[in-house]
Design an enzyme around this catalytic site. Structure first.
Site, PDB file in Angstrom:
ATOM      1  N   GLU A 121     -10.366  52.845  24.682  1.00  0.00           N
ATOM      2  CA  GLU A 121     -11.375  51.950  24.109  1.00  0.00           C
ATOM      3  C   GLU A 121     -10.801  51.080  22.995  1.00  0.00           C
ATOM      4  O   GLU A 121      -9.824  51.440  22.331  1.00  0.00           O
ATOM      5  CB  GLU A 121     -12.574  52.733  23.592  1.00  0.00           C
ATOM      6  CG  GLU A 121     -12.303  53.573  22.372  1.00  0.00           C
ATOM      7  CD  GLU A 121     -13.581  54.197  21.835  1.00  0.00           C
ATOM      8  OE1 GLU A 121     -14.449  53.456  21.325  1.00  0.00           O
ATOM      9  OE2 GLU A 121     -13.695  55.422  21.926  1.00  0.00           O
ATOM     10  N   ARG A 132     -17.439  48.952  12.364  1.00  0.00           N
ATOM     11  CA  ARG A 132     -16.901  48.501  13.645  1.00  0.00           C
ATOM     12  C   ARG A 132     -17.957  47.889  14.561  1.00  0.00           C
ATOM     13  O   ARG A 132     -17.630  47.219  15.525  1.00  0.00           O
ATOM     14  CB  ARG A 132     -16.214  49.665  14.370  1.00  0.00           C
ATOM     15  CG  ARG A 132     -14.946  50.103  13.690  1.00  0.00           C
ATOM     16  CD  ARG A 132     -14.372  51.376  14.303  1.00  0.00           C
ATOM     17  NE  ARG A 132     -14.043  51.219  15.705  1.00  0.00           N
ATOM     18  CZ  ARG A 132     -14.136  52.195  16.603  1.00  0.00           C
ATOM     19  NH1 ARG A 132     -14.575  53.389  16.257  1.00  0.00           N
ATOM     20  NH2 ARG A 132     -13.800  51.986  17.851  1.00  0.00           N
ATOM     21  N   ARG A 136     -17.582  47.062  22.358  1.00  0.00           N
ATOM     22  CA  ARG A 136     -16.290  47.643  22.744  1.00  0.00           C
ATOM     23  C   ARG A 136     -15.841  47.076  24.076  1.00  0.00           C
ATOM     24  O   ARG A 136     -16.655  46.637  24.899  1.00  0.00           O
ATOM     25  CB  ARG A 136     -16.374  49.168  22.923  1.00  0.00           C
ATOM     26  CG  ARG A 136     -16.870  49.961  21.740  1.00  0.00           C
ATOM     27  CD  ARG A 136     -15.803  50.098  20.657  1.00  0.00           C
ATOM     28  NE  ARG A 136     -16.244  50.999  19.618  1.00  0.00           N
ATOM     29  CZ  ARG A 136     -17.021  50.663  18.592  1.00  0.00           C
ATOM     30  NH1 ARG A 136     -17.465  49.436  18.472  1.00  0.00           N
ATOM     31  NH2 ARG A 136     -17.375  51.554  17.688  1.00  0.00           N
ATOM     32  N   HIS A 151     -22.840  49.943  22.292  1.00  0.00           N
ATOM     33  CA  HIS A 151     -22.178  51.226  22.023  1.00  0.00           C
ATOM     34  C   HIS A 151     -22.310  52.222  23.178  1.00  0.00           C
ATOM     35  O   HIS A 151     -22.812  53.335  23.019  1.00  0.00           O
ATOM     36  CB  HIS A 151     -22.688  51.844  20.710  1.00  0.00           C
ATOM     37  CG  HIS A 151     -21.697  52.780  20.095  1.00  0.00           C
ATOM     38  ND1 HIS A 151     -21.826  54.144  20.191  1.00  0.00           N
ATOM     39  CD2 HIS A 151     -20.576  52.548  19.389  1.00  0.00           C
ATOM     40  CE1 HIS A 151     -20.813  54.732  19.564  1.00  0.00           C
ATOM     41  NE2 HIS A 151     -20.040  53.767  19.066  1.00  0.00           N
TER      42      HIS A 151
END
Length: 162
Positions: A121, A132, A136, A151
């Site tokens: 990831e 963050r 992703r 997420h």
């Protein structure tokens, strides 16, 4: 006299064995391309036996078939930060966060089920987020990449090169 006629055959056999031992290099030293099982990255073997990553050549990514039943997102439709991270993945880094390039467990099993360690990831920074954020990119050893903006709740297959 008979031993001398065998010598050229032995030399030819040694040359063939040496070429086979080089792995990716074909006869007459032509370049061949192969995919490494560890990363799924394409590598090209040169006549000297050295391998160079396809990313280092900066060639556009090949579009592969979607190996999942997930919806697709075109690379060009990713947020700018996602396109930057995708470029870093192709180049092998460096990555902004220490958690990047770590194993993704796929515990939610939204992505196709694979052995542990298959997926890695990478954080896609979200402007204005103090941490963050939720975005992703997850990359599989087969070269496929997926984008999530929530997420890991949902993913889209990234259609690279489009």
């Amino acid at each position: 006299m008979r031993n001398r006629s065998i010598l050229p055959l032995l030399l030819a056999a040694l040359v063939v064995l040496a070429l086979v031992a080089l792995g990716g290099t074909g006869l007459l030293g032509q370049q061949t391309e192969r995919t490494t099982p560890e990363t799924g990255a394409s590598r090209t073997a040169t006549p000297g036996g050295a391998a160079t990553s396809a990313a280092a050549k900066q060639s556009p990514p090949r579009r592969s078939a979607n190996p999942s039943s997930l919806p697709e997102i075109r690379e060009a439709a990713l947020p700018a930060e996602g396109r930057r991270v995708l470029g870093l993945i192709r180049e092998g880094g460096p990555f902004q966060y220490s958690q990047d390039d770590q194993v993704f467990g796929n515990f939610e099993q939204v992505l196709p089920v694979r052995n542990r360690g298959y997926y890695r990831e990478y954080t896609v920074p979200t402007p204005g987020e103090p941490d963050r954020g939720a975005r992703r990119i997850v990359a599989g050893d087969g070269g496929e990449k997926y984008y999530t903006s929530d997420h890991y709740a949902t993913f889209k297959y990234i259609a690279e090169g489009s």
